[in-house]
Structures are given as structure tokens and as C-alpha cells.
Motif scaffolding. Sequence first.
Motif, PDB file in Angstrom:
ATOM      1  N   PHE A  21       0.811  -1.218   0.000  1.00  0.00           N
ATOM      2  CA  PHE A  21       0.000   0.000   0.000  1.00  0.00           C
ATOM      3  C   PHE A  21       0.846   1.270   0.000  1.00  0.00           C
ATOM      4  N   GLN A  39      -3.769   6.831  -2.631  1.00  0.00           N
ATOM      5  CA  GLN A  39      -4.157   5.791  -1.693  1.00  0.00           C
ATOM      6  C   GLN A  39      -5.532   5.188  -2.000  1.00  0.00           C
ATOM      7  N   ALA A  44      -5.987   1.256  -3.044  1.00  0.00           N
ATOM      8  CA  ALA A  44      -6.804   0.298  -2.306  1.00  0.00           C
ATOM      9  C   ALA A  44      -7.794  -0.399  -3.231  1.00  0.00           C
ATOM     10  N   GLY A  67       0.996  -2.536   4.778  1.00  0.00           N
ATOM     11  CA  GLY A  67       0.668  -1.119   4.897  1.00  0.00           C
ATOM     12  C   GLY A  67       1.112  -0.617   6.249  1.00  0.00           C
ATOM     13  N   GLY A 117      -1.963   3.029   3.739  1.00  0.00           N
ATOM     14  CA  GLY A 117      -2.818   1.855   3.811  1.00  0.00           C
ATOM     15  C   GLY A 117      -3.515   1.618   5.120  1.00  0.00           C
ATOM     16  N   GLN A 155      -7.684  -2.909   3.857  1.00  0.00           N
ATOM     17  CA  GLN A 155      -6.663  -3.624   3.097  1.00  0.00           C
ATOM     18  C   GLN A 155      -7.168  -4.939   2.509  1.00  0.00           C
TER      19      GLN A 155
END
Length: 937
Positions: A492, A501, A505, A535, A542, A555
Amino acid sequence: MAAGGTGALALGTVDALDARLKELHKLTAVTPLFNPVFQLGLELSRALENGEMSLDDIEALVSEMDCEGLRARASRLDRILGTMPIAENDKALDALAAKTADEDDFTAFAVRWQRPAAHVVFTAHPTFLLTAAQTEAVTASASNGDFSVASVCVASPARDTITLDSEHDAAMAAMARGQKARDRINARLFDLAAARWPKRWKGLNPMPVRFAHWVGYDMDGRTDISWSTSIRYRLEEKAQRLAGYAEALEQAAPEIAAQLSRAHAHTAEAVAAFKQDLTDPEALSAAANGLTAEHADKIISLEGVITRLEDEARHADQEQARALLVTAAAMRADGLGMGGIHFRVNASQLQNAIRRRIDPDGKLSLASQAALVRMRELLAEVKPLKSNFAALAIENSTAVRQFLAMAQILGHIDADAPIRMLVAECEEPTTVLAALYFARMFGIDEKVDVSPLFETETALEHGGRFLDAVLAEPAYRDYARRRGRVSIQTGFSDAGRFVGQVPAALAIERLQGRLSEAMAANGLSDVCALIFNTGGESMGRGCHPSSIDDRFDWQLSPWARRRFLRAGIRLEPEVSFQGGDGYLWFGSDELALATLTRMAERPLWDADVNVPTDLFYRRTDLSLDFYRAIRSVQHEHLESSTYSRAITAFGLGLLNDTGSRKSRRQSDLASDRSMNLRQIRAIPHNAILQQLGYPVNVIAGIGTAADGNREEIAGLLRESARGRQIVRLARAANALASIKTVSAYGELFNSAYWASRPYRGGEENIADACLKLAEYLTKDDRAGVYRRLASRLRVDALKLHRLLDLVPDEAPQADREHTRRSLGVLHALRIALFQHMFLRSVMTPQFSRANDISRDDVLEMFFTLRVEDGLAQLRRAFPVHFPSISDFAVDAPSDYPDSSATGYAQIHKDFIDPIARSYALSLRITTALANEFGAHG
């Protein structure tokens, strides 16, 4: 000053600064371009330069703000983990265990609790932001619920020296507390089972969680970890675990405890031998022979010990049996170490190693079909080879060295525990097959799980096709069936840097779903899917900051979990706790038990397969366009010279050293001026965004993505659980974001500001220095860069605010404005300190050019916050320590040096020392800011 003489008394407390910033904010309604943060920094700077305030006064303010940040950090940890007292978590676990035993079905109960809720991996990421003393204070506060100044703010801010050994020690301490918490959970499970199934309970093999780490085994991007370091660490871990097992069995099984104690002593001798200088062939030979020789006290497998413990438990009373079985469960989970270990290499290292065998002439592309065909032939032909420590010592290929080291570990240290081989930047099927080839060559393919890492733009975009290709390989399918799993890793941090981000994801989620499809399509539904999601604790890397549910679901979403459950594929989720930030979750017995309890309450493999499909995944006409639009904005930033220049304007000087791994490659001044984002690793990149006041990689693009279709996108986000989760992340980041702060840092490079500052009088003492700064910066581009970036961010942010207005705020933050002003005050203090540094640097007397370093070069060092380098040049030019004439036994007399030939002590006092102190204070502000964000980077 703007308000006509705001002085030290008015700015002498944090409350006064907070109130002043609040008043300055009102002026933005009158003058939209007015910058309250920069204005407060100017007022502090004027008070500092005219003597109304001193660096002692600034330090007192920084200390108070530093304290507030530590308290916020402890409070956040407490809020996310919820129930903290051990007794209360015991009750929660008892209730959970009783619920899973409701059907009075021992088999179902045993199956439920022998499946780990998650695998927990402690990594060596450079997030050791807090000192050891601060870490202890924060974890103690979060553990006991006392967030007072007296509880949290007693630790010295003096930085520790971070080494690989200190990182390893910290990881081992965190793992030991995790093991203790798991033992406590297992003991309670045995007690409940004994009460419910008195004739069957001793057949329970619980494993609520498994532990692993890669500290000392991760070679990706590092040249400072030798094979002997990895072997030494593995021996130290074995010794530590054997000592723990022996202590746990001292009363319940003294004979077995004695055997384990002897094994500990034997391992400790090997540790001592591998601490020697193994570049000496004689020393290496002695250490290797001592480790590999047969010995009565040598243990490389616990299978026999576990069998003895379980046999003795069958005839023991409940208390003794529980002690025996709890230790047996720990042995089954951890083996002869503190947990599993993960080696990591880069795909390029593997490719370099296999190229010598597959394409010695260097004419073949490893991405080609021809290379894949040749790789299949090599795999079919390879025969296991014996290897020893001498072969390991002389091997010059990093990748092959890793496999040789694993072979020695499995052969002579721990034959039971499997080892993970993580392959970073793995984008070609040939690379995975190359890893299998070397594992088979050294006879360890039955114990090594090869795991490609997906984190780059290319890997995320083409990951589905990559998985299809790898799983279609007969050799890989055979290997997966023998190992019982298909292993992948997602990243991540880097993904969030490259694509943002939120898109990261969503792209990783899609990749996880594609894995379930590929496994089903290739007849691998009968093996496990091990997904290691890496992450950090930061929302930019993450970690969802809103709740424990969001943290675990972000996650590995319920949608992705359901894909495996519906395909009948057993999911093995793995989650990282990265570096010092992550270790906080295991920083005390209370925290470790709370963390494992929350995992047990919500296993990371669990999901309701009967719920209707979330609107986010049904309305792909909206969600896919939304994803692509955010990703496009993030990509534009990443490729933009404006963004790159702004982020690298201060170099890495905004950051503390937070790990033993370097944040970037070494460079000279010229490359500093043109530094690009590819030179900076993901964690420092994200950390710089925090320090500049705007987490671009989290929130940029969300507003723009909704523009033109705002009502429908808002409806999607409102009605979708995944959408609401994205909104919660955006709100959390936006609550800490300030475009005015970004702009304020840019004004430090504004030549017009420095020229105008003393124009009205009142600052004659720095007028010449301001003129020098103004003249130096006339050709500097950074002020304009920051203004362009702020403009782009502002347009996007306005669109975000309009979108958020249409989506209800599920959990408004009561202290939101106070936190934002606290951040503003911290930035204003740092801006004042930077101005003090810059002024002092140009006020320093002229010195001659030396070693191709000019005065302008030194000034640029300070502007890019290479402060230690700049100070070194000034100290060289103005030394205070000289050889003394009395050091020499010379007979001839000398009248020189006379009293006028003195050192430069006054220059140090007036200029050099204030620069050094200002920079040190600015780095304390760095820590305080990161604590408000909840993590480093």
C-alpha cells in the motif's frame, strides 16, 4: 508586526498562539490570499530577531506542543483499540469463545480456533519516529488510559541512534509480548474446552494468530545486511525462543525443560561464533562446523518435543495439561524461532541471477515467450544440490545468497518453520519460476513460499494477467499443491505513492479478486490463498484511521473476502505492523492482548457471503470512472515537475532519521536541486506531505473525480458501505490538511518577501541579511512552484468540499478546529525557526572557497535543509579548536600566536550554534506534526 507590535508577552504561550492564529484566520474573509500561518510565523520571527523572544522561549513552546502530539498519539491508539484493561479483554475473549462453542460441537470449535484470525508480520520499515523513552511513555499512557501531561510527557526528546540491531531488538520485544498475549488466549480456550468437553479438550490445537518478521532478512534496496547478519539473527531468535519454552515448562515438564535449556546453551555458543568476523575463512569454518556438527544438545525440529508434551498432557491434571498444551501450541505456531521469517529480494536481483543460466550471452528478453520456455526446461532439469556455509560465503549473487542462507537455516537451525521469499517489483512470470528454480536447486522448495509483490503502477494494472499466467504454469501449480498455498504480497505504501491511496486500495482489492478467479480457473481451489497486505499506520500508507473495523477492512475488504469464500478457497490473510509505528500496537501486555482480541473478534478471513452486493460494485459505470478519475489526478501530480519540485524543495531535511535504511541514494548538491520523486522512498515521500501540511496522496483527485456528476457520485458514496469508508478516509485526511500551510512554506523562497520585510523600518539589525536573501532568491523557482501547486490543490479541494457537503458526516470530530490550529501553530513556529536559520546563515562572515564549496553552496545547503552538511562547512571555515603551541617540545622561542590570534568562538555563539539549535527544534516539530497525523509517513 501586522497588528502593530504583537510582542513576546502576547505570543509567549501556546494558548496565546492558538488565540492569535484564530484571530488571523478571520482576515482571510477580508483578504482571500492572506496567509494566517505565514503571518504568525512572521510575528514569531520578528519577536525572535528583535530579542523579545529567545530560542529558549521557542523551545518551551515546542516542548508543550511536542507533549500535545504525544498525548494525541496515545489517545488515538486507545480510541482505535477500544477495550484496554487485561481483565476486560479476558471477558471479551471468554464471551467470544463461549459463542463459538454454543452448538456443543467440539470439532467445529477446534476448527474455528486452530485457524489464525490473521498472520501478523513485523517489518523493518523506517518508522521509528519516537525515541525509546517516548515509545514507552505513549504505550504506558494508552495502556492505562492516563493521557495527562505528567503521564505522557516525561520522556526526553533526545534522539536515539537507530541501528539494524536496535530495530531487531524492538521487533523481538513486540513479538514476545504478542506471544505472551496469544498464550493467555490459548490458556482460556483450553479452560473453556475442558469445562465443555472434559474428555476431548486435550485434542484442541489452537492457533489464534501467527507471527513473522523480516527485520534483518529484507535485502530489497539494502546493501548493509550480509548473509551472516541474517544467520546470526536467526540463531539469536532460536536461542531466545528456546529459553522461553524452557522457562514455561520448568514446573510442568522439568525433563523437557532441561533438554530445551541444553539446546539453548548450544545455540548460544553458535550465536557467539557467528558474531565473529566471518570474512576470516578460519573463523567462518569454525562457526560453520560448530553449527552443522552432530551434537547431543542440538535440536532442529520440535516435532518430537511437541509429541512428548501432548503425551504427557494426556495423563496430567487440568492445570499441568494446560501448561503443557499452551507451550505445545506456541511451538506449533512459532517453531524454533520467534515466528516465521520473510526474506525479500528485488525481481532484478533474481533476473540477474537466472540470466547467467538462461541467457549467458545477454541476448534474450526475460519477458519473452522464449525465455519462459527455456525457464520451464531448466525447472524440469534441475536436481537438488548440497550446499554449505563456504558456498554461501563465496557467492556473489544477492538472490542466490538468499536461497543458500535459507538452505542453511532449514538444514541446521529450524527444519520445521517455512520461510517466505518475497519478490519486490515482480512483473514477469519468468521471475517467479526463477525463484522456484533456485529453491529446487538447493532442495528447499518444500519449505519456501515464493510470493510476488504487487505495488507499482504496472504491477497493479497488469497483475490480473500476471496471476493468470503464473497459475497456468504446470510447474507452479504442482509447487502450490505441495506447499498447500498460493502466496502474494500487496504494497500500500508504494502503490499509494504511485496512484494515490484510494485508487491503490481499489486496485489492490480488484487484484485480490482476480487471484480468486485465477485459482478457481486453474484448479487450485483446494489450496490456500495467502495474501500479505503490507501497509503502515499512516492513512497515506494503507491504514484507515477511523476505527479498528476500517483498519482491517480497508486492506482486505469484505467484497474481496467473499470472492474467496464463495469460490471455496481458504483465505490466509496476513497484515503488517511496520517499524516503530506498528510496534506500538504490541508495546505493552495490555496493548498486545487488546490487538489480538480485536483480531479474534473479527477474523480477517471472515465475511457474510449472503449479503447483497454493495452498490459500489454494482454501479461500476460510476465507481470505475470515479476510480480512474482520481488515479488520473494522482498520476498528473506524480509526473508534474511542479509537484516534484515542491515536495523535494527542502530535500529530506524536514524529517528525522527514523530507521537504519537510507531514505534515498546519496547525491551531491547539483542532484539535490533536480531531485525527483523516484529518488525518495514511499515513506519519506508521504512524511514530507504530512510535514508540508497536505496529504496529497490521500485526498487529491476525489473532488475533481466527482465534478460534473456530483449528485450521482454523492449518492453512490452515501448508499455504499465501501463508499462511506472512502469518505471517512477523505474526511480524516481533510481535517488535517491546510493549503495555506503549503503556501506558507513557499513564501520562504519569495525574494520579494525578504526584500520587503525590513522596508518599513524597525528591523535594521537584519536589513542587510534580508537584502542578501532577497538577492540570492531572485533566480529561485520554488516560490512560484509552491503557488502553482497550491492553486491546483485549491481548485480540487473546493470540489471536494462540495462533494462532502452532499454526504453526511457519520462521526464529526468535536476537537477538529483545535487540532487544525495546533497544526497551524506548529508550522508557524517552524517557519520562524527556518527564517532564523536563513538569516543567521547569510549573517555569518565571509569565508574563502574550499573543496569546490562556495558560500552560495552552503546557503543552498541550508535552504534544502542539508543543515548538518552546511554546519560542517561553517565549522571547517571557523574552527574553535586548534593545535596548541604547548603540544610541541620545540626549543626555539616564539612570540606568536599573540593574544589577538584567537579562535572563532563568538561566530559560533552568534551564528553557527543558533542555526544548529533552530534545526534541532524544527525536527522536534516534525515529530509533533507526525504524532497529530498518527504516524510517520
